[in-house]
Design an enzyme around this catalytic site. Structure first.
Site, PDB file in Angstrom:
ATOM      1  CE  LYS A 137      -0.378   0.052   5.051  1.00 36.34           C
ATOM      2  NZ  LYS A 137      -1.294   0.108   6.206  1.00 36.34           N
TER       3      LYS A 137
ATOM      4  CE1 TYR B 121      15.373  30.646   4.483  1.00 40.46           C
ATOM      5  CE2 TYR B 121      15.627  28.318   3.951  1.00 40.46           C
ATOM      6  CZ  TYR B 121      15.335  29.616   3.556  1.00 40.46           C
ATOM      7  OH  TYR B 121      15.010  29.884   2.251  1.00 40.46           O
TER       8      TYR B 121
ATOM      9  CG  MET C 202      11.414  23.259  -0.890  1.00 40.30           C
ATOM     10  SD  MET C 202      10.400  24.459  -1.780  1.00 40.30           S
ATOM     11  CE  MET C 202       9.356  25.070  -0.474  1.00 40.30           C
TER      12      MET C 202
END
Length: 362
Positions: free
Chosen positions: A33, A258, A306
């Site tokens: 799955k 960051y 990111m």
């Protein structure tokens, strides 16, 4: 081309499946799955098609993707069907389905079918998500048998805390299940990956026809927080890797990335890696999370962004631009990364995106 990629070792997948069969002595549905936990459902099913007893997916959409790819044999819908209209597709594509609610039993009783169904009847033994109440199981079983629309029934349940090796809850659930099923003549399916690996004493004399449902162990990750003998035999299937695309020299006292979550305590050589949370690497992985750089242990520093993350090259003078970085795989286990990031390897794998998958051992 961006160097981030996931290498999928299909021979390792097959070996982990064989281990599930060896340890359980039972037939095994390979749980694929959620796109095989991020490993690619079709390719994983094709790799196992020659030896798997069947497959298990979450829903009919996942099953139909496998059928369209030419995957034959049993495919079980672990969440069952969501609407009565799906029974026509289940019949047409010869799928197996879990039944876990009264309304599903009623839908089968009302359905017009050309062939009987293969059902897995689920009892809630203590997980308390889905499943018939133990007191309802016998009536549900007899109604399905009397409907004339059922070829066979497997009785099943699911352990809530089998990954806790010192917890008595699994024994309690087994006792609840056995009490609910007493006198019913049907094969059973109880064991997920942690039960297969960590609780052999509960199943010393498995009945003929029993089924197990290996999931996370197929992909070579342990479901346990501590070391466990059988889990140590698993082979990681996925290696998530990328390369260093930039090198920076950071003086002592200077912040990195960051939020200035890392401030250099000494002159620090920083490698920037093409991998970030948009690829599925956990954003909350802290400084110190292990990586492997050109075959040497290393560590993450600073906040994951990111598209990029940063690693410490201060003690790796040979590493630099173009160096290979393993984020998880055979040298840095996904369970280690998950523990540092406050999550589980299941989520790491399922969150994988944007990264191309490259297969070997087909």
């Amino acid at each position: 081309m961006r160097p981030a990629r996931a290498l999928i070792d299909l021979e390792a997948l097959r070996q982990n499946y064989r281990l599930a069969r060896e340890l359980s002595g039972a037939q095994a549905l390979a749980v694929i799955k959620a796109d095989a936990y991020g490993h690619g459902a079709v390719r994983c099913a094709q790799a196992l098609a020659g030896e798997a007893d069947g497959f298990a997916v979450a829903c009919i959409e996942e099953a139909l993707e496998l059928r369209e790819a030419g995957i034959g044999g049993p495919i079980l819908l672990l969440e069952g069907f969501f609407e009565a209209e799906e029974l026509a597709l289940i019949e047409r594509h010869e799928l197996w389905t879990v039944v876990h609610a009264e309304w599903q039993i009623e839908a089968i009783e009302r359905a017009t079918l050309n062939r009987p169904l293969q059902l897995w009847l689920k009892v809630d033994s203590g997980m308390h998500r889905v499943g018939l109440h133990p007191a309802e199981l016998r009536d549900g079983y007899r109604r399905l048998q009397a409907s004339g629309k059922v070829a066979s029934i497997v009785l099943m349940s699911h352990f809530a805390r089998a990954d806790e090796l010192d917890c008595p809850r699994s024994r309690e659930q087994l006792a609840q299940f056995e009490q609910a099923c007493a006198g019913l003549q049907a094969p059973v399916s109880l064991r997920n990956s942690p039960a297969i690996l960590g609780w052999p004493q509960l199943f010393e004399t498995p009945q003929a026809g029993n089924w197990v449902r290996p999931g996370i162990m197929l992909y070579g990750a342990t479901p346990f927080e501590q070391a466990q003998q059988a889990a140590a035999r698993l082979r990681p299937v996925m290696t998530l890797e990328s390369k260093i695309i930039s090198v920076r020299e950071l003086p002592a006292g200077e912040p990195l990335g960051y939020g200035a979550r890392f401030i250099a305590e000494r002159a620090t050589r920083v490698g920037v890696v093409a991998m970030g949370y948009a690829d599925g690497y956990p954003r909350h992985a802290p400084t110190g999370t292990p990586v492997f750089i050109d075959g040497q242990p290393g560590r993450l520093i600073g906040r994951v962004s990111m598209d990029m993350l940063t690693v410490d090259l201060s003690d790796l003078p040979e590493a630099g631009l173009g160096s290979r970085v393993e984020l998880w795989g055979p040298n840095v286990l996904a369970s280690e990364v998950a523990a540092h990031a406050g999550t589980i390897p299941y989520q790491l794998f399922c969150n994988l995106r944007r990264v191309p998958r490259l297969y070997s051992g087909a």
